[in-house]
Scaffold this motif. Structure first.
Motif, PDB file in Angstrom:
ATOM      1  N   ASN A 197      -2.445  10.625  14.812  1.00 40.04           N
ATOM      2  CA  ASN A 197      -1.848   9.434  15.402  1.00 40.04           C
ATOM      3  C   ASN A 197      -2.234   9.481  16.882  1.00 40.04           C
ATOM      4  OD1 ASN A 197      -0.129   7.648  16.809  1.00 40.04           O
ATOM      5  ND2 ASN A 197       1.462   7.839  15.248  1.00 40.04           N
ATOM      6  N   GLN A 198      -3.204   8.638  17.270  1.00 41.65           N
ATOM      7  CA  GLN A 198      -3.757   8.759  18.625  1.00 41.65           C
ATOM      8  C   GLN A 198      -2.756   8.365  19.713  1.00 41.65           C
ATOM      9  OE1 GLN A 198      -7.768   7.207  19.031  1.00 41.65           O
ATOM     10  NE2 GLN A 198      -8.429   8.093  17.073  1.00 41.65           N
ATOM     11  N   LYS A 199      -1.732   7.574  19.363  1.00 39.68           N
ATOM     12  CA  LYS A 199      -0.680   7.287  20.349  1.00 39.68           C
ATOM     13  C   LYS A 199       0.094   8.570  20.682  1.00 39.68           C
ATOM     14  CE  LYS A 199       0.188   2.414  19.224  1.00 39.68           C
ATOM     15  NZ  LYS A 199       1.199   1.427  18.733  1.00 39.68           N
ATOM     16  N   LEU A 200       0.340   9.383  19.656  1.00 38.92           N
ATOM     17  CA  LEU A 200       1.071  10.626  19.904  1.00 38.92           C
ATOM     18  C   LEU A 200       0.195  11.664  20.600  1.00 38.92           C
ATOM     19  CD1 LEU A 200       3.225  11.042  16.645  1.00 38.92           C
ATOM     20  CD2 LEU A 200       3.725   9.803  18.764  1.00 38.92           C
TER      21      LEU A 200
ATOM     22  N   THR B 209      -3.440   6.001  12.831  1.00 39.96           N
ATOM     23  CA  THR B 209      -3.288   5.219  14.060  1.00 39.96           C
ATOM     24  C   THR B 209      -4.430   5.542  15.022  1.00 39.96           C
ATOM     25  OG1 THR B 209      -0.892   5.243  13.806  1.00 39.96           O
ATOM     26  CG2 THR B 209      -1.762   4.692  15.980  1.00 39.96           C
ATOM     27  N   VAL B 210      -5.293   4.560  15.264  1.00 38.58           N
ATOM     28  CA  VAL B 210      -6.464   4.740  16.122  1.00 38.58           C
ATOM     29  C   VAL B 210      -6.310   3.858  17.348  1.00 38.58           C
ATOM     30  CG1 VAL B 210      -8.968   4.458  16.286  1.00 38.58           C
ATOM     31  CG2 VAL B 210      -7.940   5.289  14.146  1.00 38.58           C
ATOM     32  N   THR B 211      -6.527   4.433  18.533  1.00 42.49           N
ATOM     33  CA  THR B 211      -6.441   3.645  19.761  1.00 42.49           C
ATOM     34  C   THR B 211      -7.772   3.585  20.506  1.00 42.49           C
ATOM     35  OG1 THR B 211      -5.698   5.607  20.992  1.00 42.49           O
ATOM     36  CG2 THR B 211      -3.985   4.141  20.095  1.00 42.49           C
ATOM     37  N   SER B 212      -8.443   4.717  20.689  1.00 44.92           N
ATOM     38  CA  SER B 212      -9.652   4.705  21.516  1.00 44.92           C
ATOM     39  C   SER B 212     -10.819   5.487  20.941  1.00 44.92           C
ATOM     40  CB  SER B 212      -9.328   5.256  22.915  1.00 44.92           C
ATOM     41  OG  SER B 212      -8.793   6.563  22.837  1.00 44.92           O
TER      42      SER B 212
ATOM     43  N   MET C 178      -7.346  15.075  30.997  1.00 43.43           N
ATOM     44  CA  MET C 178      -6.546  14.611  29.864  1.00 43.43           C
ATOM     45  C   MET C 178      -7.433  13.985  28.795  1.00 43.43           C
ATOM     46  SD  MET C 178      -3.149  13.024  31.685  1.00 43.43           S
ATOM     47  CE  MET C 178      -2.124  14.014  32.784  1.00 43.43           C
ATOM     48  N   ASP C 179      -8.475  13.267  29.224  1.00 36.15           N
ATOM     49  CA  ASP C 179      -9.368  12.642  28.242  1.00 36.15           C
ATOM     50  C   ASP C 179     -10.103  13.694  27.417  1.00 36.15           C
ATOM     51  OD1 ASP C 179      -8.651  10.079  28.891  1.00 36.15           O
ATOM     52  OD2 ASP C 179     -10.297   9.787  30.321  1.00 36.15           O
ATOM     53  N   LYS C 180     -10.494  14.798  28.039  1.00 40.25           N
ATOM     54  CA  LYS C 180     -11.162  15.851  27.277  1.00 40.25           C
ATOM     55  C   LYS C 180     -10.194  16.482  26.273  1.00 40.25           C
ATOM     56  CE  LYS C 180     -14.699  17.148  30.692  1.00 40.25           C
ATOM     57  NZ  LYS C 180     -15.234  18.241  31.564  1.00 40.25           N
ATOM     58  N   CYS C 181      -8.976  16.711  26.702  1.00 38.12           N
ATOM     59  CA  CYS C 181      -7.978  17.246  25.762  1.00 38.12           C
ATOM     60  C   CYS C 181      -7.755  16.276  24.608  1.00 38.12           C
ATOM     61  CB  CYS C 181      -6.661  17.510  26.482  1.00 38.12           C
ATOM     62  SG  CYS C 181      -6.672  18.941  27.577  1.00 38.12           S
ATOM     63  N   PHE C 182      -7.682  14.989  24.936  1.00 33.44           N
ATOM     64  CA  PHE C 182      -7.504  13.965  23.899  1.00 33.44           C
ATOM     65  C   PHE C 182      -8.642  14.046  22.893  1.00 33.44           C
ATOM     66  CE2 PHE C 182      -8.042   9.770  22.081  1.00 33.44           C
ATOM     67  CZ  PHE C 182      -6.753   9.319  21.859  1.00 33.44           C
ATOM     68  N   ASN C 183      -9.871  14.114  23.393  1.00 27.83           N
ATOM     69  CA  ASN C 183     -11.044  14.231  22.511  1.00 27.83           C
ATOM     70  C   ASN C 183     -10.936  15.460  21.619  1.00 27.83           C
ATOM     71  OD1 ASN C 183     -14.193  13.824  21.976  1.00 27.83           O
ATOM     72  ND2 ASN C 183     -13.854  15.986  22.448  1.00 27.83           N
ATOM     73  N   ASP C 184     -10.553  16.576  22.195  1.00 20.74           N
ATOM     74  CA  ASP C 184     -10.544  17.829  21.433  1.00 20.74           C
ATOM     75  C   ASP C 184      -9.440  17.846  20.377  1.00 20.74           C
ATOM     76  OD1 ASP C 184     -12.615  18.473  23.064  1.00 20.74           O
ATOM     77  OD2 ASP C 184     -11.517  19.898  24.309  1.00 20.74           O
ATOM     78  N   ILE C 185      -8.283  17.294  20.704  1.00 17.75           N
ATOM     79  CA  ILE C 185      -7.206  17.265  19.697  1.00 17.75           C
ATOM     80  C   ILE C 185      -7.596  16.354  18.525  1.00 17.75           C
ATOM     81  CG2 ILE C 185      -4.813  16.579  19.275  1.00 17.75           C
ATOM     82  CD1 ILE C 185      -4.188  17.370  22.173  1.00 17.75           C
ATOM     83  N   VAL C 186      -8.209  15.217  18.837  1.00 16.36           N
ATOM     84  CA  VAL C 186      -8.574  14.274  17.766  1.00 16.36           C
ATOM     85  C   VAL C 186      -9.678  14.856  16.881  1.00 16.36           C
ATOM     86  CG1 VAL C 186      -9.573  12.004  17.287  1.00 16.36           C
ATOM     87  CG2 VAL C 186      -7.809  12.249  19.039  1.00 16.36           C
ATOM     88  N   THR C 187     -10.688  15.468  17.466  1.00 18.17           N
ATOM     89  CA  THR C 187     -11.766  16.023  16.634  1.00 18.17           C
ATOM     90  C   THR C 187     -11.294  17.267  15.887  1.00 18.17           C
ATOM     91  OG1 THR C 187     -12.631  17.184  18.596  1.00 18.17           O
ATOM     92  CG2 THR C 187     -13.636  15.076  18.015  1.00 18.17           C
ATOM     93  N   GLN C 188     -10.434  18.076  16.504  1.00 21.04           N
ATOM     94  CA  GLN C 188      -9.897  19.229  15.791  1.00 21.04           C
ATOM     95  C   GLN C 188      -9.009  18.776  14.620  1.00 21.04           C
ATOM     96  OE1 GLN C 188      -7.991  21.070  19.119  1.00 21.04           O
ATOM     97  NE2 GLN C 188      -9.828  22.133  19.809  1.00 21.04           N
TER      98      GLN C 188
END
Length: 591
Positions: free
Chosen positions: A90-93, A560-563, A74-84
């Motif tokens: 909105n990092q919460k979403l 919105t930035v979380t991590s 999940m963390d890798k997916c999170f990284n990829d969605i944010v950089t893409q």
């Protein structure tokens, strides 16, 4: 004519995947749920047209018995969605997306989804099949369903949403719905552009009426154009077939001079920008630059052929994707002959997805009491550029919005519609039938659509955006009030519907153009040739748009930035795109 009255607890506006998932979730929480679909049930909106891919982390896929990459997370997916998304997400979403997706895949498997194939972090099925199983599930849990009904306006009292006024397209009758909560799941507004890849009923009235009710729209300048859409012949115009085949099998793009124009770009950007879903932003921008430089063809596109890809390979892939060369009820067998003979077809960008929309929090509340939003009509997880699946987005958001709307409805009182407000709205909606104007809705729409494609497309500049805004102001002032249907008949009167839709499209186009003009940088799918730099110092913020006393109020708010902390500095657009591509995790696949 008497107005039909209906009472429910949660009104869901939209008959696509987000709407069905919200209605199912609300009903499973024990409240009454009514889903209103503008077209036939499970056969309108963008969802049935989708490929459709469902993305989630490969490890969770593997845990559910699919062939996902076990090293994915999940963390890798999170990284990829944010950089893409170029850090405008909105990092919460985003966290909600990656953490909720496995539950939705399990739900779909329990419902009986037929998975055609999968890769490291994606499963693939057809959009039509998805809608069929959602409709079956909705009926099984007791969702009330209305089809061929257009919602015209939200009804409010004391600042909150208490229902909606609707029009039965088949009957010409008005329907006043009283409810305790609304989930807006009306999808995008593809119909404001021509060409487009969406169904013809996506005209944006849900987003427009939400804004009129007091909701804030955000990031409206970010519009994803899908590349390699058929521009010819007219019966194929808007088909995604070359996009899908090109992404999987490859192919060649040439301009009028016969040049393979992608060769002028950084090879690593071209590799990622043609073999993954980065292609939508990269190829759309590159194709439109060729056309604007005078290197395009008659219909404003470029040429696509199979290039060095063998016919045997292309035929094998094509016949898997398009059995018997049929795709979405279109016979593509002549295109198959052209591919075998090495003949090109004209393709180009067409509007496909809207990254901005109704601003919601992580409970999918809009800020207007009782109004929730889910799916493409809301400002979701993808920031300024979407590479991950919108199918996953609509389902995870629909689920949570439906659950929270049900909880809100449980603690709210039923309020009867304000009769005087309903009568005023009915009177306004009937104006195009009165025959007092002289402007054809269809003719006005096509002019607006083509201007939108030309001046609010994948490549923009300040002068054209200002010119487009002035054009829309003239349309709003001089034409919308004179739209007239040729026939005063009420039953299946397409021109009447066209007239009712057009004001919403003009509203959203003007908001989008004003936000695009205000954002003096290039980021994600927003490329300004007069501002070709990504400005991380000034523009790591979302644009906002509300309706004020003097018109539209365009502003901004911090992302919105979380991590994941965003970068700083000003970076040339293509260099920033390359950095974002290189920030991808080590998980493979198209996402």
């Amino acid at each position: 004519m008497p107005i039909q009255k209906i009472e429910t607890d949660v009104l869901v506006i939209g008959g696509g995947g987000a709407g069905f998932r919200a209605a199912i979730a609300a009903r499973e929480r024990g409240v009454r749920a009514l889903l209103v679909s503008k077209g036939p049930l499970a056969r309108c909106g963008a969802s049935p047209m989708a490929g459709a891919d469902f993305t989630l982390d490969g490890a969770s896929m593997n845990g559910l018995g699919r062939d996902g990459d076990t090293n994915d997370s999940m963390d890798k997916c999170f990284n990829d969605i944010v950089t893409q998304g170029w850090f405008l997400n909105n990092q919460k979403l985003v966290r909600h997306y990656v953490e909720t997706a496995p539950r939705l895949l399990k739900d779909l498997m329990d419902y009986g989804i037929d998975i055609k194939l999968s890769d490291q972090r994606m499963i693939f099925f057809s959009g039509l099949h998805l809608m069929d199983i959602l409709l079956k599930k909705a009926r099984s849990v007791g969702v009330d369903l209305l089809e061929d009904v257009m919602v015209l306006e939200l009804l409010r009292r004391d600042g909150g949403v208490t229902g909606a006024l609707c029009l039965g397209i088949r009957t010409g009758e008005f329907i006043a719905v009283s409810c305790r909560a609304v989930v807006m799941a009306s999808g995008g507004w593809h119909k404001a552009f021509w060409p487009n890849t969406g169904m013809r009923d996506l005209s944006g009235e849900g987003m427009a009426m939400a804004q009129r009710a007091g909701a804030t729209l955000g990031n409206m300048e970010f519009i994803t154009f899908c590349c390699n859409i058929m521009y010819e012949p007219p019966m194929w115009r808007g088909s995604l077939a070359p996009y899908m085949l090109g992404l999987i099998a490859g192919g060649r793009l040439c301009n009028r001079k016969g040049e393979e124009f992608l060769k002028q770009y950084d090879p690593s950007v071209v590799k990622t920008g043609t073999s993954t879903e980065w292609n939508k932003s990269f190829i759309s921008m590159a194709s439109m630059k060729e056309v604007r430089a005078g290197n395009g063809f008659e219909n404003g596109g470029v040429h696509f052929d199979r290039g060095e890809v063998s016919w045997d390979l292309m035929k094998m892939i094509a016949t898997f994707i398009f059995p018997d060369w049929k795709y979405k009820a279109i016979d593509l067998s002549e295109w198959g002959r052209m591919l075998e003979a090495g003949e090109p077809i004209e393709v180009g960008p067409a509007v496909e997805y809207f990254d901005g929309g109704i601003i919601v929090n992580d409970r999918f509340e809009s800020g207007v009491p009782g109004l929730y939003a889910a799916g493409e009509c809301c400002l979701g997880a993808f920031g300024s550029n979407r590479v991950f699946s919108a199918i996953t987005e609509m389902l995870v958001q629909g689920l949570t919005a439906g659950e929270n709307a049900a909880a809100f409805a449980g603690g709210s009182a039923q309020v009867a519609p304000d009769a005087s407000l309903v009568n005023a709205l009915v009177h306004a909606a009937e104006a195009p039938l009165a025959g007092k104007g002289n402007i054809s809705p269809a003719r006005a729409r096509r002019i607006i659509q083509e201007r939108a494609h030309a001046q609010l497309g994948p490549v923009r500049n300040g002068n054209e955006l200002s010119d487009f805004i002035a054009f829309l102001e003239r349309v709003r002032a001089n034409e919308l009030g004179s739209l007239t249907a040729a026939s005063p008949g009420r039953i299946y009167n397409k021109e009447w519907i066209d007239a009712l839709e057009l004001g919403n499209m003009v509203q959203l186009l003007e908001v989008s153009a004003r936000c695009a003009l205000a954002r003096t940088e290039s980021r994600g799918v927003h490329f300004r040739e007069d501002c070709p730099v990504t400005d991380n110092d000034a523009w790591l913020k979302e644009s906002t748009a509300t309706i004020g006393d003097g018109g539209f109020d365009i502003g901004s708010r911090a992302a919105t930035v979380t991590s994941m902390s965003p970068p700083g500095g000003k970076v040339p657009y293509l260099d920033m795109m390359k950095r974002m591509m290189e920030s991808h995790s080590d998980t493979g696949g198209k996402h």
